[in-house]
Design a protein around this motif. Structure first.
Motif, short mmCIF file in Angstrom:
data_model
loop_
_atom_site.label_atom_id
_atom_site.label_comp_id
_atom_site.label_asym_id
_atom_site.label_seq_id
_atom_site.Cartn_x
_atom_site.Cartn_y
_atom_site.Cartn_z
N ARG B 58 74.92 24.53 21.55
CA ARG B 58 76.11 25.32 21.85
C ARG B 58 75.71 26.69 22.39
O ARG B 58 74.60 27.18 22.15
CB ARG B 58 77.01 25.45 20.62
N ALA B 59 76.64 27.26 23.13
CA ALA B 59 76.41 28.59 23.69
C ALA B 59 77.32 29.57 22.98
O ALA B 59 78.50 29.28 22.77
CB ALA B 59 76.70 28.57 25.18
N GLN B 66 80.50 41.34 19.17
CA GLN B 66 81.52 40.54 18.50
C GLN B 66 81.61 39.17 19.16
O GLN B 66 81.62 39.08 20.39
CB GLN B 66 82.91 41.23 18.61
N LEU B 67 81.72 38.15 18.32
CA LEU B 67 81.81 36.80 18.86
C LEU B 67 83.07 36.62 19.68
O LEU B 67 84.17 36.95 19.22
CB LEU B 67 81.80 35.79 17.69
N VAL B 68 82.90 36.16 20.92
CA VAL B 68 84.07 35.87 21.76
C VAL B 68 84.41 34.39 21.68
O VAL B 68 85.54 34.01 21.39
CB VAL B 68 83.80 36.29 23.22
N THR B 69 83.40 33.56 21.92
CA THR B 69 83.65 32.13 21.84
C THR B 69 82.33 31.36 21.65
O THR B 69 81.25 31.90 21.91
CB THR B 69 84.36 31.61 23.11
N GLU B 70 82.45 30.15 21.17
CA GLU B 70 81.31 29.23 21.12
C GLU B 70 81.65 28.04 21.99
O GLU B 70 82.70 27.41 21.81
CB GLU B 70 81.06 28.75 19.68
N LEU B 71 80.77 27.76 22.96
CA LEU B 71 81.02 26.65 23.87
C LEU B 71 80.05 25.52 23.58
O LEU B 71 78.84 25.75 23.52
CB LEU B 71 80.82 27.12 25.32
N ALA B 72 80.57 24.31 23.38
CA ALA B 72 79.68 23.16 23.18
C ALA B 72 78.97 22.87 24.49
O ALA B 72 79.55 23.00 25.57
CB ALA B 72 80.50 21.96 22.74
N TYR B 79 83.53 29.73 31.90
CA TYR B 79 84.26 30.56 30.95
C TYR B 79 84.16 32.00 31.42
O TYR B 79 83.09 32.48 31.81
CB TYR B 79 83.65 30.41 29.55
N GLU B 80 85.29 32.69 31.39
CA GLU B 80 85.30 34.08 31.86
C GLU B 80 85.47 35.03 30.68
O GLU B 80 86.33 34.81 29.82
CB GLU B 80 86.44 34.29 32.87
N VAL B 81 84.64 36.05 30.63
CA VAL B 81 84.75 37.07 29.59
C VAL B 81 85.01 38.40 30.27
O VAL B 81 84.31 38.76 31.22
CB VAL B 81 83.44 37.23 28.79
N THR B 82 85.97 39.12 29.78
CA THR B 82 86.21 40.46 30.32
C THR B 82 85.43 41.46 29.49
O THR B 82 85.60 41.54 28.27
CB THR B 82 87.72 40.78 30.28
N GLY B 83 84.56 42.17 30.15
CA GLY B 83 83.71 43.13 29.44
C GLY B 83 84.08 44.55 29.79
O GLY B 83 85.21 44.83 30.23
N HIS B 128 78.35 44.72 28.51
CA HIS B 128 78.39 44.53 27.05
C HIS B 128 78.59 43.07 26.65
O HIS B 128 79.20 42.79 25.63
CB HIS B 128 79.50 45.39 26.41
N VAL B 129 78.08 42.14 27.47
CA VAL B 129 78.28 40.71 27.19
C VAL B 129 76.91 40.06 26.98
O VAL B 129 75.96 40.36 27.71
CB VAL B 129 79.02 40.02 28.35
N THR B 130 76.82 39.22 25.97
CA THR B 130 75.59 38.44 25.80
C THR B 130 75.93 36.95 25.72
O THR B 130 76.99 36.56 25.25
CB THR B 130 74.81 38.80 24.52
N LEU B 131 75.00 36.16 26.22
CA LEU B 131 75.11 34.70 26.14
C LEU B 131 73.88 34.21 25.40
O LEU B 131 72.74 34.52 25.79
CB LEU B 131 75.13 34.11 27.55
N GLN B 132 74.08 33.49 24.31
CA GLN B 132 72.95 33.01 23.53
C GLN B 132 73.14 31.53 23.23
O GLN B 132 74.26 31.09 22.95
CB GLN B 132 72.83 33.79 22.22
#
Lengths: 177, 148
Positions: B58-59, B66-72, B79-83, B128-132
């Protein structure tokens, strides 16, 4: 005031252990000259001596030779009390524990090669556990287990064969001074 | 020079070099063969350990920590994140994920490309966005990109 000399009684056992320990130290010092692909992977030639001593004189002498080798060998190469020393000590203690059990295997079916391979795996196991607990507090070290296990298997077999060949000949014990 | 070699070692060397030695295989007893076989099998089965644990499933997308979402990681999607300075687009494909676009000036997290291993991180600092990525074994199952 008369100078006093302290005479420590030296037994034949002491001479014998010192002689074998010297051989083991020489081998482990010579071995540090060999390049290693990964820290911790080395042939462990000194264990040949430990195996020979174990078969000829029992576990107590083997433990002396092994631990003297670790302490004096690390003094010679300037590693005493460095991390490598503690890893070697952990490996030596684990393999001695395994050898204590392995010497009770039926000798008809199990020879020095079995003892050597088991001791080699114990060596790696002890070092990895100490490394995990102290040096690299992360399970990542265990990903290297297959490489260490392969090395232990290969070198354990070779060392065991050499020890078995040495043991196949009768001991030519030099006279104790 | 031979005098310098410790007696025990010289003795062993003389024995090892002597002629008329028995062939190697006679030095192995039946139990030795059995043990060697078992050990070889164990060593062989331990090899998948080298690659296991690196599998991500999962991503995790975070903004300001702060956790925005978890993607399988089993279906392809975006997926779009507004930073802080705009919108970061995360692209997920089976088994991997990447930052597709980011408003940051230097585009480091975009140029990092696909992340495939557990605990790999792409950091889009200006936004201010991270993807892990995370694997089955929890947060500490593999290496992260900072200390490895």
């Amino acid at each position: 005031m008369t100078p006093s000399t302290i005479e420590l009684p030296v037994t034949a056992d002491d001479y014998r252990i010192a002689r074998y320990a010297a051989a083991a130290i020489a081998l482990s010092v010579a071995e540090t000259a060999l390049p290693s692909p990964l820290p911790g992977i080395k042939p462990g030639l000194a264990n040949i001596i430990v195996l020979v001593v174990l078969a000829r004189y029992g576990w107590r002498d083997a433990a002396w030779v092994s631990l003297l080798r670790v302490v004096a060998g690390s003094l010679v190469i300037g590693q005493f009390l460095a991390p490598g020393f503690f890893l070697a000590l952990a490996g030596a203690l684990c393999s001695l524990a395994v050898l204590a059990a392995a010497q009770h295997l039926p000798p008809r079916f199990f020879g020095p090669v079995s003892a050597s391979v088991l001791a080699a795996f114990a060596h790696i196991g002890g070092q990895l556990l100490l490394a995990r607990a102290w040096l690299v507090p992360h399970d990542g070290v265990f990903y290297l287990l297959p490489l260490f296990a392969t090395a232990a298997f290969l070198f354990g077999t070779i060392n065991g064969l050499v020890a078995a060949r040495l043991l196949a000949k009768p001991s030519t014990e030099p006279p104790t001074p | 020079m031979t005098q310098r070699i410790p007696d025990g070692l010289r003795e062993l060397l003389e024995q090892a070099a002597g002629p008329g030695q028995a062939p190697w295989r006679t030095l192995l007893r039946p139990g030795d063969w059995l043990l060697l076989l078992c050990c070889a099998a164990l060593v062989a089965t331990s090899f998948p350990l080298l690659w296991r644990g690196g599998v991500a499933d999962r991503a995790i997308v975070k903004r300001d920590g702060q956790l925005v979402t978890e993607l399988a990681l089993n279906v392809a999607r975006k997926y779009e994140v507004t930073g802080a300075i705009g919108t970061t687009v995360i692209e997920v494909q089976p088994g991997r994920a990447r930052v597709l676009s980011d408003p940051g000036p230097r585009q480091y997290c975009v140029q990092q490309g696909w992340l495939t291993r557990a605990n790999a991180v792409a950091i889009c600092a200006p936004n201010h966005v991270t993807l892990q990525l995370a694997g089955r074994g929890g947060a500490h199952a593999g290496y992260d990109t900072i200390n490895y």
